[in-house]
Design a protein around this motif. Structure first.
Motif, short mmCIF file in Angstrom:
data_model
loop_
_atom_site.label_atom_id
_atom_site.label_comp_id
_atom_site.label_asym_id
_atom_site.label_seq_id
_atom_site.Cartn_x
_atom_site.Cartn_y
_atom_site.Cartn_z
N SER A 1 42.34 0.63 5.22
CA SER A 1 41.34 -0.21 4.53
C SER A 1 40.51 0.60 3.55
O SER A 1 40.01 0.07 2.56
N MET A 2 40.35 1.89 3.80
CA MET A 2 39.58 2.75 2.90
C MET A 2 40.35 3.10 1.64
O MET A 2 39.77 3.30 0.58
N SER A 3 41.67 3.14 1.70
CA SER A 3 42.49 3.61 0.58
C SER A 3 42.72 2.53 -0.47
O SER A 3 43.47 2.75 -1.42
N ILE A 4 42.11 1.36 -0.29
CA ILE A 4 42.26 0.29 -1.27
C ILE A 4 41.70 0.73 -2.62
O ILE A 4 42.26 0.44 -3.67
N SER A 5 40.60 1.45 -2.60
CA SER A 5 39.98 1.93 -3.84
C SER A 5 40.67 3.20 -4.31
O SER A 5 40.86 4.15 -3.55
N GLU A 6 41.09 3.24 -5.59
CA GLU A 6 41.76 4.41 -6.14
C GLU A 6 40.77 5.39 -6.76
O GLU A 6 41.14 6.52 -7.12
N ASN A 7 39.51 5.00 -6.92
CA ASN A 7 38.50 5.86 -7.53
C ASN A 7 37.67 6.52 -6.43
O ASN A 7 36.72 5.94 -5.92
N PHE A 8 38.05 7.73 -6.09
CA PHE A 8 37.34 8.44 -5.04
C PHE A 8 36.15 9.19 -5.63
O PHE A 8 36.29 9.95 -6.59
N GLY A 9 34.98 8.94 -5.06
CA GLY A 9 33.78 9.66 -5.47
C GLY A 9 33.36 10.63 -4.39
O GLY A 9 34.03 10.78 -3.36
N ASP A 10 32.22 11.29 -4.64
CA ASP A 10 31.74 12.24 -3.64
C ASP A 10 31.41 11.58 -2.32
O ASP A 10 31.47 12.21 -1.26
N TRP A 11 31.05 10.30 -2.39
CA TRP A 11 30.65 9.60 -1.17
C TRP A 11 31.75 8.68 -0.64
O TRP A 11 31.54 7.94 0.31
N GLN A 12 32.92 8.68 -1.27
CA GLN A 12 34.02 7.82 -0.84
C GLN A 12 34.78 8.48 0.31
O GLN A 12 35.28 9.60 0.17
N GLY A 13 34.87 7.79 1.42
CA GLY A 13 35.60 8.33 2.55
C GLY A 13 37.10 8.31 2.31
O GLY A 13 37.63 7.40 1.67
N ARG A 14 37.78 9.32 2.83
CA ARG A 14 39.23 9.42 2.66
C ARG A 14 39.96 9.36 3.99
O ARG A 14 41.10 8.91 4.05
N ASP A 15 39.35 9.85 5.01
CA ASP A 15 39.95 9.81 6.34
C ASP A 15 38.85 9.74 7.38
O ASP A 15 37.67 9.89 7.07
N VAL A 16 39.24 9.51 8.62
CA VAL A 16 38.25 9.40 9.70
C VAL A 16 38.63 10.36 10.83
O VAL A 16 39.80 10.72 11.00
N LYS A 17 37.61 10.77 11.58
CA LYS A 17 37.82 11.67 12.70
C LYS A 17 37.10 11.13 13.92
O LYS A 17 35.96 10.67 13.83
N PHE A 18 37.76 11.21 15.06
CA PHE A 18 37.17 10.79 16.32
C PHE A 18 36.76 12.01 17.13
O PHE A 18 37.51 13.00 17.20
N LEU A 19 35.58 11.93 17.73
CA LEU A 19 35.09 13.02 18.57
C LEU A 19 35.63 12.88 19.99
O LEU A 19 35.93 11.79 20.46
N LYS A 20 35.70 14.02 20.67
CA LYS A 20 36.09 14.06 22.07
C LYS A 20 34.93 14.61 22.89
O LYS A 20 33.95 15.12 22.35
#
Length: 464
Positions: A392-411
């Protein structure tokens, strides 16, 4: 009164289960108490004959007391005439008579109370015994918490009383155990006040601290910022937290959770003709829930394929096999239409929670996501959520400094070996850590002096 770590209590009640523990000296332990948040309520209305008998007994007692009083007065008059020098002895007898009269009045009040409906609450093992002893028509069983809200405060208090005094073995008369109570973010100020009143006036606790559940969860994962995804029994709550501050305006709560998974999974299992034939008995929600919590089920990743081999399983002493249904049980979280609900799915709710936070803070939330709740134990669910959110995040092709690219889960931290395999107890661990920090200093929690001076409203100025 000095409070000792071995007496500190952590208590958390949800709509499905209640967990508690005492002694936070060693925090590398699972909760010592883990029971269903169910309370049985049985109300007994005295029979008409019993009420008449009680009234007759009360009337007879009153008559007897009147006759005895006249005889006593006459005896006192004679004694006063004949033995004026025994004043002290008469005074002592009068005192004893007054005490006896008081006892009779108290007994009479008790008999009068016996004519009123009597309500009895059952929890834990006592509830199991009561369910075997009484028919369903006499015993109503339900969770005091419905849809995240306390619906029955009498039952709620009975559940807490059972946990504190039966399960944990605390003595009310000499209670030396302060309680850290974990509460949902949705509970109101009035509910906080009522909790405070119950624990000080009815449970005699020496100290109380109320802590919001998502905050305890990020502490348990050794962070101060995070996006907590709590899949409960009746609802899923997504809570953004920035530098220990819960972003209440951004919280998303959706009515998609464990109960929907159970119901959907049960229908899939019923459609498995081979399983139904092998099991040979009607399938119910407890059956589906048991399989959901076992190693049989798995959520497939993007590149994983279903195994054509049926999985072996066992329930109530019966062995059987499970087909492809074991891979599809969590689909309602991603498609609410499957359970007939027109609400945001879990991915849409996560994105909505993020968008309600400041743009420059979003990436820190994408990097510190935490999946908790009973369903977090399902293999592969965390990976499925990660993949769906990243898509759902990769719909936008214009990545800015605040645009998320991936997610990480904590353990959970590795230095908690008994807890690190699952985040289901992250909130409990965080609560134990907070209890160790706040209870040694009376300025950090509500104590009896605070409560006696300000009453239940003190909870608004000395907690969180």
């Amino acid at each position: 009164m000095a409070l000792r770590e071995e007496n500190f209590v952590v208590l958390h009640s949800g709509s499905w289960s209640t967990k508690a523990g005492i002694n936070v000296v060693d925090t590398n332990n699972t909760p010592s108490v883990l029971i269903r948040s169910l309370v049985g309520v049985r109300t007994v209305v005295p029979e008409v004959a019993d009420m008449i008998e009680a009234e007759d007994a009360t009337s007879a007692t009153a008559t007897t007391q009147a006759v005895d009083k006249e005889e006593a007065d006459a005896a006192v008059a004679v004694d006063k005439t004949e033995q004026e020098d025994e004043t002290n002895e008469a005074s002592q007898d009068k005192s004893e008579d007054q005490k006896e009269d008081l006892d009779q009045v108290q007994e009479q009040d008790k008999e009068q109370d016996s004519t009123k409906p009597q309500t009895t609450y059952y929890s834990g093992s006592a509830l199991t015994e009561a369910m075997q002893q009484y028919p369903a028509s006499e015993l109503s069983v339900a969770s005091p918490i419905q849809d995240g809200v306390v619906k029955d405060w009498g039952a709620m208090e009975a559940l807490w009383r059972h946990v504190l005094f039966k399960e944990l073995g605390i003595k009310r008369s000499r209670n030396a155990s302060p309680v850290l109570m974990v509460v949902p973010t949705a509970w109101t100020k009035e509910e906080h006040e009522r909790i405070t009143q119950i624990f000080f006036e009815n449970f005699n606790v020496p100290g109380l601290y109320l802590a919001e559940e998502p905050l305890m969860t990020i502490y348990g994962c050794a962070t101060l910022t995070g996006l907590v995804i709590d899949i409960g029994h009746n609802s899923t709550e997504i809570t953004p937290i920035l530098d220990t501050q819960i972003q209440h305006n951004a919280i998303q709560t959706i009515p998609l959770a464990g109960a929907d998974i159970d119901a959907y999974f049960l229908e899939l299992l019923k459609a498995d003709a081979q399983l139904v034939r092998e099991y040979g008995a009607p399938l119910d929600l407890e059956f589906a829930r048991h399989l959901k919590e076992s190693d049989v089920c798995q959520v497939l990743g993007k590149d994983e394929k279903e195994s054509k081999t049926r999985a072996q399983a066992e329930y109530n002493g019966k062995k059987f096999t499970v087909g492809s249904a074991r891979y599809k049980l969590v689909e309602p979280l991603f498609n609410a239409d499957l359970v007939g609900k027109r609400v945001l799915n879990i991915v849409e709710a996560i994105n909505a929670a993020q968008l309600n936070c400041k743009a420059d803070k979003r990436q820190s939330l994408w990097d510190t996501m935490i999946l908790t709740g009973g369903c977090c134990r399902i293999r592969g669910l965390q990976g499925r959520i990660r993949s769906a959110v990243e898509e759902s995040m990769s719909i936008s092709e214009n990545f800015g400094d605040w645009q998320g690219r991936d997610v990480k889960f904590l353990k959970m931290p590795e230095y908690f070996p008994a807890l690190k395999d699952s985040t289901v107890h992250a909130g409990f661990l965080g609560s134990e850590i907070v209890a160790k920090l706040i209870f040694p200093d009376p300025r950090n929690y509500i104590n009896k002096v605070d409560y006696n001076e300000a009453g239940p409203s003190v909870v608004h100025t000395k907690t969180f």
